[in-house]
Scaffold this motif. Structure first.
Motif, PDB file in Angstrom:
ATOM      1  N   UNK A  75       0.839  -1.202   0.000  1.00 48.24           N
ATOM      2  CA  UNK A  75       0.000   0.000   0.000  1.00 48.24           C
ATOM      3  C   UNK A  75       0.870   1.247   0.000  1.00 48.24           C
ATOM      4  N   UNK A  76       1.903   1.260   0.837  1.00 43.80           N
ATOM      5  CA  UNK A  76       2.800   2.413   0.905  1.00 43.80           C
ATOM      6  C   UNK A  76       3.490   2.645  -0.439  1.00 43.80           C
ATOM      7  N   UNK A  77       3.904   1.568  -1.084  1.00 47.16           N
ATOM      8  CA  UNK A  77       4.560   1.697  -2.387  1.00 47.16           C
ATOM      9  C   UNK A  77       3.604   2.268  -3.428  1.00 47.16           C
ATOM     10  N   UNK A  78       2.339   1.856  -3.365  1.00 48.21           N
ATOM     11  CA  UNK A  78       1.341   2.384  -4.288  1.00 48.21           C
ATOM     12  C   UNK A  78       1.167   3.880  -4.091  1.00 48.21           C
ATOM     13  N   UNK A  79       1.121   4.316  -2.833  1.00 46.73           N
ATOM     14  CA  UNK A  79       0.986   5.747  -2.544  1.00 46.73           C
ATOM     15  C   UNK A  79       2.198   6.531  -3.040  1.00 46.73           C
ATOM     16  N   UNK A  80       3.384   5.981  -2.842  1.00 47.12           N
ATOM     17  CA  UNK A  80       4.597   6.642  -3.338  1.00 47.12           C
ATOM     18  C   UNK A  80       4.524   6.795  -4.859  1.00 47.12           C
ATOM     19  N   UNK A  81       4.064   5.732  -5.525  1.00 43.10           N
ATOM     20  CA  UNK A  81       3.925   5.782  -6.977  1.00 43.10           C
ATOM     21  C   UNK A  81       2.927   6.836  -7.429  1.00 43.10           C
ATOM     22  N   UNK A  82       1.813   6.970  -6.709  1.00 45.44           N
ATOM     23  CA  UNK A  82       0.810   7.965  -7.071  1.00 45.44           C
ATOM     24  C   UNK A  82       1.338   9.389  -6.873  1.00 45.44           C
ATOM     25  N   UNK A  83       2.144   9.582  -5.846  1.00 46.66           N
ATOM     26  CA  UNK A  83       2.766  10.899  -5.630  1.00 46.66           C
ATOM     27  C   UNK A  83       3.730  11.214  -6.779  1.00 46.66           C
TER      28      UNK A  83
END
Length: 470
Positions: A75-83
């Motif tokens: 989940x954290x990696x997905x958020x980093x990618x969206x940023x």
């Protein structure tokens, strides 16, 4: 634990939107080349580099990002990618020259590297058996469906609002995805590997891909027999040999070659590279239709309506075919069908009306093949992977997508560029499009060799099946 229905649907929508930030919006660049070239005043060669850089950088960093997601959380990696996606879009929106455009495209590639393996791993950790295959089908709506929609949606936005608005909308989609995923439980490997990251292997791999990409995209400008081009080719060969000699002695390899001992996984990864290479040659058809036949970006997008519908419909059909006849048959059929469809767009000798009809039908047929391929391939790639390697394995699988698409664009546009300088645009487009055969033939042979007929078959009810570790 099986995701509850309401939470599962919310999660799937959020994941699909996250995937769309790359496969729909970032990839819209393939259909707006004339508009961007006119606005920014950059050369076609520079634009081709900018287009391929996103897929290239995604491919370069996606394995590392997949491994990191196993450790810090998917989940954290997905958020980093969206940023990263938001930052990349902002850079492209404010660009007035090639510099910010290229930097923005690189950041978008890093975004995709974070999002793709992390979202696949989230799906595997939350769903079982048929439900996993169903969720992967919806994930494929975002990837293959998004890729199929990019010409239509991106073209419509570019034609009626301006090409920069594509990336404004992408920012909104990224923010919505972050909102929908905020309640999703974190997922990470229970026993993350304590081995150090293989920086040497990573650096070697990056240089290999960059040198090969430079050869393909700039070889014409440098001169194919010039000392610089020949030196780059020699350097690429030396780097590849060095990479394998160095990596085979390590236990913490950048690319975990032990995963390829599973033939089904190997078949899914290699064929995924080839299938994306086939799909990428559409950039030549899109450019040709606009430059030689006078179509706008939106009109070009309208030619892909059948493709979009076929992809969306056939993704679920492919899922059912996987469950009833295994992965091999639909994967072989899909490569053959998509090749036929793309090749139809190479019939540039036809007059305007006849050619446009053939292109529409060709795109539709290609969509049938691409949609049929999506779920059997993705499920085959993840179903046999253990918990502690699912992120990195997904990263390698999606690396094959990004690199296949990148090199498909680079090679087909390079052939088109070479040919258009020595002959007319019609013959050049035919040559660039038919490059898809270089990807299709090895894909067919490799799938037949590595994918067993029973791979992916579903016989028992879900409740009676053994669930793979995750």
């Amino acid at each position: 634990m099986q995701a509850k229905t309401a939470g599962a649907n919310r999660m799937i929508i959020g994941i699909v939107l996250a995937v769309l930030t790359f496969w729909l919006f970032a990839q819209s660049m393939v259909n707006i080349i004339p508009a961007v070239q006119e606005d920014l005043g950059v050369s076609l060669g520079t634009l081709n580099i900018a287009i391929s850089l996103t897929s290239l950088f995604s491919g370069l960093f996606i394995v590392a990002a997949g491994g990191i997601s196993d450790k810090i959380g998917r989940k954290k990696s997905t958020y980093i990618g969206l940023i990263f996606s938001i930052v990349g879009c902002l850079l492209i929106i404010v660009s007035q020259n090639a510099t910010l455009l290229i930097i923005g495209r690189i950041v978008q590639g890093l975004s995709a590297a974070c999002i793709m393996p992390a979202t696949i791993a989230l799906v595997k950790s939350s769903f079982k058996d048929e439900d996993r295959q169903r969720a992967l089908s919806y994930w494929s709506f975002g990837s293959w469906g998004g890729g199929g929609s990019t010409a239509l949606i991106g073209g419509a936005i570019a034609t009626y609002f301006g090409w920069r608005w594509i990336f404004v909308v992408s920012i909104g989609v990224a923010l919505l995805a972050m909102y929908l995923l905020k309640e999703i439980p974190e997922s990470k490997a229970e026993e993350a590997s304590k081995q150090k990251f293989d920086f040497v292997g990573f650096v070697l791999f990056v240089f290999i891909m960059l040198v090969i990409n430079m050869i393909v995209t700039r070889g014409q400008d440098f001169g194919w027999t010039s000392p610089l081009t020949l030196g780059l080719i020699g350097g690429a060969i030396a780097l590849i040999i060095t990479f394998f000699l160095v990596e085979r002695r390590k236990t913490n390899q950048f690319i975990d070659f032990s995963l390829f001992k599973t033939q089904a996984y190997s078949g899914a990864v290699v064929s995924n590279f080839m299938q994306n290479g086939i799909a990428a040659t559409v950039v030549v058809a899109n450019t040709y239709v606009q430059l030689a036949r006078g179509f706008t970006s939106f009109q070009t997008g309208l030619l892909t309506v059948g493709n979009v519908i076929a992809v969306v419909v056939m993704i679920r059909v492919g899922e059912k075919m996987l469950q009833k006849m295994g992965a091999r048959k639909p994967m072989i059929a899909s490569v053959f069908i998509s090749t036929i469809g793309i090749s139809m767009t190479a019939l540039t000798f036809l007059p305007d009306v006849a050619y446009i009809i053939v292109v529409f039908v060709g795109f539709l047929i290609a969509g049938i093949g691409i949609g049929m391929y999506a779920t059997p391939s993705t499920d085959t790639a993840v179903v046999n992977i253990a918990d502690d390697k699912v992120g990195v394995a997904s990263g390698i699988y999606k690396m094959s997508s990004s690199l296949g698409f990148s090199f498909g664009i680079a090679i087909s546009t390079a052939v088109y560029g070479v040919m258009v300088s020595v002959t007319n645009m019609h013959i050049a487009a035919t040559a660039g499009i038919m490059i898809n055969l270089l990807f299709a033939i090895p894909a067919l042979l490799y799938i037949h060799k590595t994918i067993k007929p029973e791979e992916g078959l579903v016989h028992e009810p879900t409740s009676s099946k053994v669930v793979h570790a995750q």
